[in-house]
Design an enzyme around this catalytic site. Structure first.
Site, short mmCIF file in Angstrom:
data_model
loop_
_atom_site.label_atom_id
_atom_site.label_comp_id
_atom_site.label_asym_id
_atom_site.label_seq_id
_atom_site.Cartn_x
_atom_site.Cartn_y
_atom_site.Cartn_z
CE LYS A 87 -4.23 1.22 2.45
NZ LYS A 87 -4.85 1.16 3.78
C1 E4P Z 1 -8.09 1.58 4.11
O1 E4P Z 1 -7.45 1.19 3.17
C2 E4P Z 1 -7.98 2.96 4.64
O2 E4P Z 1 -6.73 3.16 5.19
C3 E4P Z 1 -9.07 3.15 5.66
O3 E4P Z 1 -10.29 2.71 5.11
C4 E4P Z 1 -9.18 4.58 6.16
O4 E4P Z 1 -10.33 4.68 6.96
P1 E4P Z 1 -10.62 5.90 7.96
O5 E4P Z 1 -10.88 7.12 7.13
O6 E4P Z 1 -11.83 5.46 8.74
O7 E4P Z 1 -9.40 6.05 8.81
#
Ligand code: E4P
Length: 216
Positions: A87
């Protein structure tokens, strides 16, 4: 549409996986920190455990923000298990690194995406997934689901193969709206997944059937 769970919590991952509908997991540094995972070895072991629990793509996020650092870190993460997806944040060196990973057979998830332009760049670099953060967009009084629909339209028109991974999901309704808007994947907290089960008429109907079953 694929279902990923958005957590580093092993009990929640197990619960979603036991439902039989889980296709993968996404994590981020905030989610790992929430579980108290600290230090390089512990982080690597945690990802390995998740990979052994779930048969699907597991996103593991880099902490570096420069090209060399992202590539070095990403190679180590990718070596943990074939299902690891590196990622990478949507920054200049991130895009460059995603292209490098693509050319070297390493799957990527381009994260922190908030615009169609960023989604086009991620697709051009060959990301396997692009992660628009719809809940965080909603927080700024814009409609996050509209961004999913816009990216889906552009990708289909242009023939981009990058999968749209709707992230920052805050409710079960978000999941339904993302499915309607053309998301390929939704990564959701466990509560939002379980919320899809709920309807008061189901509860009322089941109670009546169970009551009548006693008369049979
Ligand atoms: C997933 O890939 C993201 O990092 C995550 O959904 C972010 O979510 P949040 O905005 O609730 O922190």
């Amino acid at each position: 549409m694929k279902f990923f769970i958005d957590t580093a919590n092993l009990a929640q991952i197990k619960e979603a996986n036991d439902l039989g509908i889980l296709d993968g997991v996404t994590t981020n540094p905030s989610l790992m920190a929430k579980e108290g995972v600290k230090g390089n070895d512990a982080i690597m072991n945690h990802y390995k455990t998740i990979c052994e629990m779930v048969d699907g793509d597991i996103s593991a996020e880099v902490f570096s923000t420069d090209f060399d650092g992202i590539v070095t870190e990403g190679k180590k993460l990718a070596a943990i298990h074939p299902n690891i997806v590196v990622k990478v944040p949507m920054i200049k060196d991130g895009v460059k690194a995603i292209k490098w990973f693509t050319d070297n057979g390493i799957k990527t998830n381009c994260t922190l995406v908030f615009s169609a332009g960023q989604a086009i760049l991620a697709a051009k670099a060959g990301a396997k997934y692009v992660s628009p953060f719809i809940g965080r967009i909603d927080d700024t009084n814009w409609d996050g689901v509209e961004l999913i629909a816009q990216i889906a339209h552009i990708y289909s028109l242009q023939g981009f193969e990058t999968e749209i991974l709707a992230a920052s999901i805050r409710s079960s309704l978000h999941i339904v709206k993302c499915a309607e808007a053309g998301a390929d994947v939704c990564t959701c907290p466990l509560d939002s997944i379980l919320g899809l089960l709920k309807h008061p008429l189901t509860d009322i109907g089941l109670a009546k059937f169970l009551e009548d079953a006693k008369k049979m």
